[in-house]
Motif scaffolding. Structure first.
Motif, PDB file in Angstrom:
ATOM      1  N   SER B  13       0.843  -1.195   0.000  1.00 26.40           N
ATOM      2  CA  SER B  13       0.000   0.000   0.000  1.00 26.40           C
ATOM      3  C   SER B  13       0.877   1.242   0.000  1.00 26.40           C
ATOM      4  CB  SER B  13      -0.861   0.037   1.251  1.00 26.40           C
ATOM      5  OG  SER B  13      -1.442  -1.198   1.471  1.00 26.40           O
ATOM      6  N   SER B  15       0.658   5.884  -0.232  1.00 23.07           N
ATOM      7  CA  SER B  15      -0.198   7.066  -0.182  1.00 23.07           C
ATOM      8  C   SER B  15       0.484   8.230  -0.877  1.00 23.07           C
ATOM      9  CB  SER B  15      -0.479   7.429   1.266  1.00 23.07           C
ATOM     10  OG  SER B  15       0.642   8.030   1.828  1.00 23.07           O
ATOM     11  N   CYS B  31      -7.790   9.864  -8.880  1.00 27.48           N
ATOM     12  CA  CYS B  31      -8.257   8.576  -8.340  1.00 27.48           C
ATOM     13  C   CYS B  31      -8.064   7.455  -9.363  1.00 27.48           C
ATOM     14  CB  CYS B  31      -9.724   8.665  -7.938  1.00 27.48           C
ATOM     15  SG  CYS B  31      -9.996   9.709  -6.512  1.00 27.48           S
ATOM     16  N   ALA B  34      -4.449   6.629  -9.309  1.00 25.83           N
ATOM     17  CA  ALA B  34      -4.145   6.090  -7.970  1.00 25.83           C
ATOM     18  C   ALA B  34      -4.629   4.657  -7.845  1.00 25.83           C
ATOM     19  CB  ALA B  34      -4.787   6.963  -6.907  1.00 25.83           C
ATOM     20  N   ASN B  35      -5.763   4.369  -8.460  1.00 25.09           N
ATOM     21  CA  ASN B  35      -6.316   3.020  -8.429  1.00 25.09           C
ATOM     22  C   ASN B  35      -5.379   2.037  -9.134  1.00 25.09           C
ATOM     23  OD1 ASN B  35      -8.294   1.009  -8.074  1.00 25.09           O
ATOM     24  ND2 ASN B  35      -9.031   1.345 -10.134  1.00 25.09           N
ATOM     25  N   LEU B  40      -3.581   4.207  -2.004  1.00 18.28           N
ATOM     26  CA  LEU B  40      -4.879   4.075  -1.331  1.00 18.28           C
ATOM     27  C   LEU B  40      -5.294   5.320  -0.551  1.00 18.28           C
ATOM     28  CD1 LEU B  40      -4.352   0.478   0.074  1.00 18.28           C
ATOM     29  CD2 LEU B  40      -5.341   1.130  -2.100  1.00 18.28           C
ATOM     30  N   TYR B  64     -13.658   1.776  -8.496  1.00 24.14           N
ATOM     31  CA  TYR B  64     -13.137   1.937  -7.136  1.00 24.14           C
ATOM     32  C   TYR B  64     -14.143   2.767  -6.323  1.00 24.14           C
ATOM     33  CZ  TYR B  64     -11.903   6.260  -9.452  1.00 24.14           C
ATOM     34  OH  TYR B  64     -11.977   7.403 -10.190  1.00 24.14           O
ATOM     35  N   VAL B  66     -14.664   5.662  -3.274  1.00 24.32           N
ATOM     36  CA  VAL B  66     -13.947   6.769  -2.646  1.00 24.32           C
ATOM     37  C   VAL B  66     -14.642   7.116  -1.328  1.00 24.32           C
ATOM     38  CG1 VAL B  66     -13.218   9.153  -2.944  1.00 24.32           C
ATOM     39  CG2 VAL B  66     -13.269   7.647  -4.890  1.00 24.32           C
ATOM     40  N   LYS B 100     -12.194  -1.999  -4.183  1.00 24.84           N
ATOM     41  CA  LYS B 100     -11.015  -1.141  -4.146  1.00 24.84           C
ATOM     42  C   LYS B 100     -11.408   0.205  -3.568  1.00 24.84           C
ATOM     43  CE  LYS B 100      -7.925  -3.123  -7.393  1.00 24.84           C
ATOM     44  NZ  LYS B 100      -6.840  -2.836  -8.310  1.00 24.84           N
ATOM     45  N   ILE B 102     -10.397   4.001  -1.922  1.00 27.23           N
ATOM     46  CA  ILE B 102      -9.417   5.074  -1.819  1.00 27.23           C
ATOM     47  C   ILE B 102      -9.946   6.060  -0.786  1.00 27.23           C
ATOM     48  CG2 ILE B 102      -8.281   6.987  -3.034  1.00 27.23           C
ATOM     49  CD1 ILE B 102      -8.591   5.350  -5.621  1.00 27.23           C
TER      50      ILE B 102
END
Lengths: 116, 282
Positions: B13, B15, B31, B34-35, B40, B64, B66, B100, B102
């Protein structure tokens, strides 16, 4: 004593998905970044070789020596654009066996494969 | 951070702690990438908590999910009592394979030169952002920041002077459970080789000092566009350029960030009274 230098194979993907990056441009960028960071001697020791590249899916396979794997990873992470187009090179898989690397890359390229 | 020594998150993981939104990129663009990168946790600069909540509501129909940190905390607060358990709960929530997820957090970087101005800025922004970081050239001010519980990070610009970080500051940061935030983007966007070597030299000096004190630090890319984001492992590899061994930056890409965020989310919740005390319904 003869020592065998082990190789590492890195499967990478170029983001965004719709980027059409030519392998020639990509090679030039990775080579020049590596050379910028570690010099000519470092680049010679790395033994970089581009084994395979799929233009449509932008998935490639590059070989380097096991000792220079982290240098290659740094060089890849430092690249921000190719030929004026902003890209991100994402290493997906690292292995010491070429067959395993090719199998992984071809699974990603096949249409039925879900990358996630 | 000392308080989280016995707690570890998933290694894969990561950030991104310092995202600046501009006209060209939206939260959805970030996002999306990021996915794909398994990032995450995203912290957006200068987006207030209420603005973030409105933006999250508009994100729908993606592969994903959010969430805001407060939403996750609401789910966990009745099941978990201690902060450590809540942090574990956050981590489990994020790495669930089925969905998934975020987490989108908000942050503000305060760049003030004097203590009075900084105190005024803290009072003004404290409840509006989840993470507050300070960037300053004033050595004494940074030492004061290291003591203050309301502030989370001391941002370090590698283009600045290395002399602002000294032994006393490193020691204070470690004692008070704060973090140095190392912004790595100047390495990627240096104009010339000379500029690049100067940045690396500054970075090496700073990191040598930080590592000698075992002071906590985090890496961030400070991306302006989604493609400037990097995975946690890539950040750690770039950190090697500054003389940080790969194994020593294990917690610098996700753990400390999540830990600070969870602590602040608990503090910002309406049930919170003061440290260690919260209202329990019923």
């Amino acid at each position: 004593m003869v020592t065998i230098e082990r190789d590492r194979y890195v499967v990478f993907k170029i983001l965004p998905d719709d980027t059409k990056t030519e392998i020639v441009d990509l090679k030039r960028n990775i080579w020049s970044m590596y050379q910028r960071l570690y010099g000519l001697e470092g680049t010679t020791d790395a033994g970089l070789f581009f084994e395979d590249y799929n233009d449509e899916k932008s998935i490639g396979l590059v070989r380097c020596s096991s000792k220079s794997l982290s240098y290659l990873m740094i060089s890849i992470a430092m690249i921000t654009e190719v030929d004026g187009t902003e890209i991100l090179i994402l290493p997906l898989f690292v292995t010491g066996l070429i067959n395993k690397a090719k199998k992984y890359a071809s699974a990603l390229v096949s249409p039925n494969h879900n990358v996630d | 951070m000392q308080k989280d020594k016995d707690f570890s998150f998933s290694i894969s993981s990561s950030s991104e702690n310092f995202i600046s939104l501009d006209q060209t990129s939206s939260i959805e663009n970030f996002c999306e990438i990021a996915n794909q990168l398994s990032v995450l946790l995203l912290c957006f600069e200068n987006v207030t908590i209420s603005e973030r909540n409105t933006l999250i509501k508009n994100i729908e129909g993606h592969p994903y999910n959010v969430f805001s940190p407060s939403f996750v905390y609401e789910q966990l607060k009745n099941k978990q009592i201690s902060n450590e358990k809540i942090k574990e709960g956050f981590n489990k929530f994020l790495i669930t394979e089925e969905s998934k997820s975020i987490i989108i957090a908000t942050r503000k970087t305060l760049s003030e030169s004097t203590k009075d101005k900084l105190m005024h800025a803290i009072t003004k922004n404290r409840k509006q952002y989840e993470i507050i970081s300070v960037n300053s050239d004033n050595k004494d001010l940074l030492k004061w920041v290291a003591h203050d519980r309301r502030l989370d990070y001391i941002s370090i610009d590698l283009r600045g002077k290395p002399s602002i970080i000294d032994n006393a500051l490193c020691s204070l940061v470690k004692q008070n459970g704060k973090c140095f935030e190392i912004i790595l983007s100047p390495l990627l966007f240096s104009d010339t080789n000379k500029d690049f070597s100067r940045i690396v030299r500054t970075g090496k000096k700073i990191m040598k000092l930080i590592l000698s004190y075992n002071a906590p630090f985090i890496f961030t890319m400070c991306p302006q566009t989604p493609l400037q984001m990097r995975t946690g492992k890539q950040l750690r590899y770039i950190g090697e350029l500054l003389g940080v061994p790969f194994n020593k930056s294990k917690f610098a890409v996700f753990d400390y960030q999540l830990s600070s965020l969870v602590d602040n989310t608990i503090k910002l919740h309406e049930n919170y009274v003061f440290e260690g005390v919260k209202e329990v319904s019923g």
